[in-house]
Each structure stands twice: as structure tokens, then as C-alpha cells.
Design an enzyme around this catalytic site. Structure first.
Site, PDB file in Angstrom:
ATOM      1  N   GLY A  49       0.503  -5.006   1.007  1.00 54.18           N
ATOM      2  CA  GLY A  49      -0.731  -5.022   0.232  1.00 54.18           C
ATOM      3  C   GLY A  49      -0.530  -5.593  -1.173  1.00 54.18           C
ATOM      4  O   GLY A  49      -1.478  -6.090  -1.783  1.00 54.18           O
ATOM      5  N   GLU A  56       4.401  -5.558   7.187  1.00 49.11           N
ATOM      6  CA  GLU A  56       3.579  -4.579   7.917  1.00 49.11           C
ATOM      7  C   GLU A  56       4.035  -4.355   9.353  1.00 49.11           C
ATOM      8  O   GLU A  56       3.959  -3.240   9.863  1.00 49.11           O
ATOM      9  CB  GLU A  56       2.102  -5.004   7.910  1.00 49.11           C
ATOM     10  N   ALA A  78       0.870  -1.174   0.000  1.00 52.12           N
ATOM     11  CA  ALA A  78       0.000   0.000   0.000  1.00 52.12           C
ATOM     12  C   ALA A  78       0.908   1.225   0.000  1.00 52.12           C
ATOM     13  O   ALA A  78       2.064   1.146   0.430  1.00 52.12           O
ATOM     14  CB  ALA A  78      -0.879  -0.018   1.242  1.00 52.12           C
ATOM     15  N   GLU A 108      -0.737  -9.225  -0.703  1.00 45.40           N
ATOM     16  CA  GLU A 108      -2.154  -9.505  -0.409  1.00 45.40           C
ATOM     17  C   GLU A 108      -2.988  -9.504  -1.695  1.00 45.40           C
ATOM     18  O   GLU A 108      -3.894 -10.322  -1.871  1.00 45.40           O
ATOM     19  CB  GLU A 108      -2.699  -8.474   0.588  1.00 45.40           C
TER      20      GLU A 108
HETATM   21  N1  DAK Z   1       4.621   3.149  -0.663  1.00 47.61           N
HETATM   22  C1  DAK Z   1       5.006   4.325  -1.210  1.00 47.61           C
HETATM   23  N2  DAK Z   1       6.155   4.465  -1.915  1.00 47.61           N
HETATM   24  C2  DAK Z   1       6.915   3.376  -2.066  1.00 47.61           C
HETATM   25  C3  DAK Z   1       6.574   2.126  -1.519  1.00 47.61           C
HETATM   26  C4  DAK Z   1       5.358   2.029  -0.790  1.00 47.61           C
HETATM   27  N3  DAK Z   1       4.903   0.887  -0.289  1.00 47.61           N
HETATM   28  N4  DAK Z   1       7.574   1.244  -1.832  1.00 47.61           N
HETATM   29  C5  DAK Z   1       8.466   1.927  -2.540  1.00 47.61           C
HETATM   30  N5  DAK Z   1       8.101   3.197  -2.693  1.00 47.61           N
HETATM   31  C6  DAK Z   1       8.810   4.271  -3.395  1.00 47.61           C
HETATM   32  C7  DAK Z   1      10.021   4.741  -2.614  1.00 47.61           C
HETATM   33  O1  DAK Z   1       9.637   5.653  -1.602  1.00 47.61           O
HETATM   34  C8  DAK Z   1      10.851   5.354  -3.712  1.00 47.61           C
HETATM   35  O2  DAK Z   1      10.317   6.637  -4.009  1.00 47.61           O
HETATM   36  P1  DAK Z   1      11.273   7.924  -4.140  1.00 47.61           P
HETATM   37  O3  DAK Z   1      12.004   8.021  -2.852  1.00 47.61           O
HETATM   38  O4  DAK Z   1      12.174   7.603  -5.314  1.00 47.61           O
HETATM   39  O5  DAK Z   1      10.324   9.065  -4.403  1.00 47.61           O
HETATM   40  C9  DAK Z   1      10.594   4.456  -4.904  1.00 47.61           C
HETATM   41  O6  DAK Z   1       9.370   3.778  -4.613  1.00 47.61           O
HETATM   42  C10 DAK Z   1      11.676   3.427  -5.129  1.00 47.61           C
HETATM   43  O7  DAK Z   1      11.868   2.720  -3.916  1.00 47.61           O
HETATM   44  P2  DAK Z   1      13.286   2.561  -3.204  1.00 47.61           P
HETATM   45  O8  DAK Z   1      14.193   3.671  -3.556  1.00 47.61           O
HETATM   46  O9  DAK Z   1      13.028   2.302  -1.763  1.00 47.61           O
HETATM   47  O10 DAK Z   1      13.833   1.247  -3.924  1.00 47.61           O
HETATM   48  P3  DAK Z   1      14.834   0.168  -3.331  1.00 47.61           P
HETATM   49  O11 DAK Z   1      15.213  -0.700  -4.474  1.00 47.61           O
HETATM   50  O12 DAK Z   1      15.932   0.832  -2.542  1.00 47.61           O
HETATM   51  O13 DAK Z   1      13.976  -0.680  -2.292  1.00 47.61           O
HETATM   52  C11 DAK Z   1      12.017  -1.846  -1.526  1.00 47.61           C
HETATM   53  C12 DAK Z   1      12.887  -1.454  -2.742  1.00 47.61           C
HETATM   54  C13 DAK Z   1      10.762  -2.542  -2.097  1.00 47.61           C
HETATM   55  C14 DAK Z   1      12.776  -2.862  -0.658  1.00 47.61           C
HETATM   56  C15 DAK Z   1      11.648  -0.590  -0.699  1.00 47.61           C
HETATM   57  O14 DAK Z   1      11.117   0.375  -1.609  1.00 47.61           O
HETATM   58  C16 DAK Z   1      10.653  -0.856   0.375  1.00 47.61           C
HETATM   59  O15 DAK Z   1      11.001  -1.407   1.423  1.00 47.61           O
HETATM   60  N6  DAK Z   1       9.409  -0.416   0.141  1.00 47.61           N
HETATM   61  C17 DAK Z   1       8.360  -0.489   1.126  1.00 47.61           C
HETATM   62  C18 DAK Z   1       7.883  -1.916   1.283  1.00 47.61           C
HETATM   63  C19 DAK Z   1       6.842  -2.029   2.333  1.00 47.61           C
HETATM   64  O16 DAK Z   1       7.051  -1.813   3.519  1.00 47.61           O
HETATM   65  N7  DAK Z   1       5.660  -2.400   1.891  1.00 47.61           N
HETATM   66  C20 DAK Z   1       4.583  -2.701   2.759  1.00 47.61           C
HETATM   67  C21 DAK Z   1       3.825  -1.424   2.993  1.00 47.61           C
HETATM   68  S1  DAK Z   1       2.631  -1.624   4.248  1.00 47.61           S
HETATM   69  C22 DAK Z   1      -4.814  -1.380   4.727  1.00 47.61           C
HETATM   70  C23 DAK Z   1      -4.548  -2.679   4.429  1.00 47.61           C
HETATM   71  C24 DAK Z   1      -3.281  -3.018   4.079  1.00 47.61           C
HETATM   72  C25 DAK Z   1      -2.267  -2.094   4.079  1.00 47.61           C
HETATM   73  C26 DAK Z   1      -2.570  -0.799   4.383  1.00 47.61           C
HETATM   74  C27 DAK Z   1      -3.841  -0.431   4.712  1.00 47.61           C
HETATM   75  N8  DAK Z   1      -6.106  -1.078   5.085  1.00 47.61           N
HETATM   76  C28 DAK Z   1      -7.026  -2.155   5.316  1.00 47.61           C
HETATM   77  C29 DAK Z   1      -6.561   0.255   5.175  1.00 47.61           C
HETATM   78  C30 DAK Z   1      -0.977  -2.536   3.685  1.00 47.61           C
HETATM   79  C31 DAK Z   1       0.103  -1.997   4.152  1.00 47.61           C
HETATM   80  C32 DAK Z   1       1.333  -2.188   3.433  1.00 47.61           C
HETATM   81  O17 DAK Z   1       1.409  -2.685   2.334  1.00 47.61           O
END
Ligand code: DAK
Length: 259
Positions: free
Chosen positions: A112, A135, A66, A115
Site C-alpha cells: 500500500g 501482497e 498497509a 500504491e
Molecule cells: N504493517 C505493520 N507493521 C509493520 C509493517 C506493516 N506493513 N511493516 C513493518 N512493520 C513493523 C514491524 O512489525 C516492526 O514492528 P515491531 O516488531 O518492532 O513492533 C517494525 O515495523 C520494524 O519492522 P522490521 O523489524 O520488520 O524491520 P526490518 O528492517 O527487519 O524489515 C521490512 C523491514 C520493510 C522488510 C519488513 O518490515 C517488512 O517486510 N514489512 C512488511 C512489508 C509488507 O509486506 N508490506 C506489504 C503489506 S500488504 C487493501 C488494499 C491494499 C492493502 C491492504 C488492504 N484494501 C483495499 C482493503 C495493502 C496491503 C499491503 O500493503
């Protein structure tokens, strides 16, 4: 259909949906979820679509979760609203769609994003893919059905390990634990998904939908045996059932019309 964050194209009765926010690793923001909801509803309602391939733009990510930046300052009420809309119109809508959905996981499938892939009926991963539910690193738990669908796919022990450690696993590990159906080189990802849907396209459409409905009933609190019995009975009322058995007797290929 023209979208901002989604490329949507029907070719030979397959709907190709590509989440198109490559710079943000295809993270799911509200607008993307809305567009997905519309495309999923369309797929379910038109005979033109016999199956859906869902993937992410570029070679790095399927969906990296997400959009963290978007929900960073949400309050409880906004979070609940996002959850309800997303769960009903996207994640559950995919799982209960009468059309088979295949997630073609072309890179990171995190949070997400994983998911979303788990809501699909099948998952194929490219060999560069990394999968995980991180998460808890954000003080959250999976909120789009991930705790349930991961457990259904891989069992309780592995699900708790993956969710509580937040570890990412490789495509090969994911295949070993039953999280993905196949792992293929990136360049073969879409063609592998097409091969599966092209086989399904030769089968009786209403029977395919009934089969999906019955299997999904086994994991969704419904009485799956009752759903199977009812769906089985309905198959007898279809023209395709008559065509299928007639074609068998006449030793020819069945021509199904989805009626
Ligand atoms: N959200 C927003 N931006 C994201 C992102 C994300 N999940 N993942 C990556 N990006 C963005 C980065 O911020 C970066 O943007 P800039 O800084 O260039 O503007 C760009 O994508 C490239 O990412 P990186 O520079 O970080 O690239 P790397 O190769 O260094 O790293 C990575 C890749 C995938 C390991 C890293 O980007 C990362 O750790 N990303 C976050 C992964 C993460 O934590 N995902 C889970 C998010 S929590 C809900 C239900 C479910 C959810 C929410 C609400 N409700 C029921 C309401 C779910 C929550 C989640 O998914």
C-alpha cells in the site's frame, strides 16, 4: 492541522505531509488513512496550497505497506469498507486532486506504500529506497489500485513480474523502468521535490490543474481527448490566460492570480 499519525505543514504554498508512524515503518492504518483523507481534501480546496510533498518519517521507510497487524483479522465486509474508503478518499483523491502531489520516497515503499506513491503525480526516490508490491506473499493482491497504476507506469510485462514475484527493486532499477522520475541522495530528496513544485508555482494555477486532469483522464477510462478539448477551452476564459499572453507580448514575467 493537528493529527496523530501525520505531520502537516504549509510553507511557501507547499503542503508537507509526513506519515509519522516511524516505529511501524509508517504502515498505513485506518486512522492514518482518515487523516490523510482530510489533508488531501484540504489541499484540493484551498488556494494557499499550490502543491504537496508526501513523505514518511525517519530515514528507513516511506510507507512499508498497509498495517498488516490491523487488517489481519478483518472479515470480507470490513475489508471491502476499508478498500472503498481508502480508494475513494485517499488514493483516487490524490490522483484526481487539482494540486500536484509528489511522493518523496525516503526508504521502503512496499505494498500500500508503493500504491500511495503511485497515486501521486510524480515520484522522487532517495538512493536507499526499496520498492515492491509483496501482497502475494500474504495471499493478497494489491488492492489500492496497484495492479492498474503499476501497469500504467511500467507496462504489462514488468508489472506482472513485480507483482507475482513480490521482488523488491532498488531506486535505480525503479528509475530505469519509469516507476520513479528521479533518484537523489536522501539529503536532497525534499529539495528536489521543492525545486519541481517551485517551478510549477510560477505557472498558471488553473492551467496546471487542467493539465493534470487531462493527463489523468488518459489513464482512467475517460475520453482523455474530450477532457483535454474541454479543459483547453476553459483556459481561454481565465484571467490568467489574458495575463499570460499580455505578459508575453509586453516582454515581462506573467503574474498569475489563479482566476
Ligand atoms: N504493517 C505493520 N507493521 C509493520 C509493517 C506493516 N506493513 N511493516 C513493518 N512493520 C513493523 C514491524 O512489525 C516492526 O514492528 P515491531 O516488531 O518492532 O513492533 C517494525 O515495523 C520494524 O519492522 P522490521 O523489524 O520488520 O524491520 P526490518 O528492517 O527487519 O524489515 C521490512 C523491514 C520493510 C522488510 C519488513 O518490515 C517488512 O517486510 N514489512 C512488511 C512489508 C509488507 O509486506 N508490506 C506489504 C503489506 S500488504 C487493501 C488494499 C491494499 C492493502 C491492504 C488492504 N484494501 C483495499 C482493503 C495493502 C496491503 C499491503 O500493503
Amino acid at each position: 492541522m493537528a493529527y496523530q499519525n501525520l505531520i502537516s505543514e504549509v510553507k511557501e504554498n507547499i503542503l508537507y505531509l509526513t506519515i509519522n508512524r516511524e516505529k511501524a515503518l509508517n504502515a498505513l492504518n485506518k486512522d492514518t488513512l482518515s487523516e490523510l483523507a482530510e489533508a488531501i481534501a484540504y489541499a484540493g480546496n484551498t488556494d494557499e496550497v499550490r502543491g504537496v510533498i508526501l513523505t514518511g518519517a525517519g530515514e528507513k521507510a516511506f510507507v512499508a505497506g498497509a498495517d498488516i497487524k490491523e487488517f489481519a483479522d478483518y472479515n470480507g465486509e470490513q475489508g471491502e469498507e476499508l478498500a472503498k474508503k481508502g480508494q475513494n478518499e485517499v488514493f483516487n483523491a490524490i490522483e484526481t486532486s487539482p494540486k500536484p502531489f509528489i511522493a518523496a520516497i525516503n526508504g521502503f515503499a512496499l505494498g500500500g506504500g508503493l500504491e500511495l506513491a503511485m497515486a501521486c503525480h510524480m515520484r522522487i526516490a532517495s538512493d536507499n529506497a526499496k520498492l515492491g508490491l509483496p501482497e502475494v506473499t500474504l495471499g493478497l493482491i494489491p488492492g489500492y489500485g496497484g495492479t492498474q497504476r503499476l501497469t500504467q507506469l511500467v507496462g504489462k510485462g514488468k508489472a506482472i513480474e513485480l507483482i507475482t514475484t513480490a521482488n523488491m527493486i532498488t531506486a535505480t532499477e525503479a528509475e530505469k523502468i519509469g516507476l520513479v522520475n528521479y533518484v537523489v541522495p536522501l539529503e536532497d530528496l525534499i529539495s528536489k521535490a521543492q525545486d519541481i513544485l517551485n517551478l510549477i508555482k510560477q505557472r498558471a494555477p488553473l492551467a496546471v490543474s487542467a493539465a493534470i486532469k487531462s493527463v489523468i483522464a488518459s489513464v482512467n477510462d475517460a475520453d482523455g481527448f474530450a477532457v483535454e478539448i474541454e479543459s483547453f477551452g476553459k483556459c481561454f476564459e481565465t484571467a490568467d490566460f489574458k495575463e499570460g499572453v499580455t505578459a508575453f507580448v509586453e516582454k515581462r514575467k506573467a503574474v498569475f492570480v489563479g482566476k
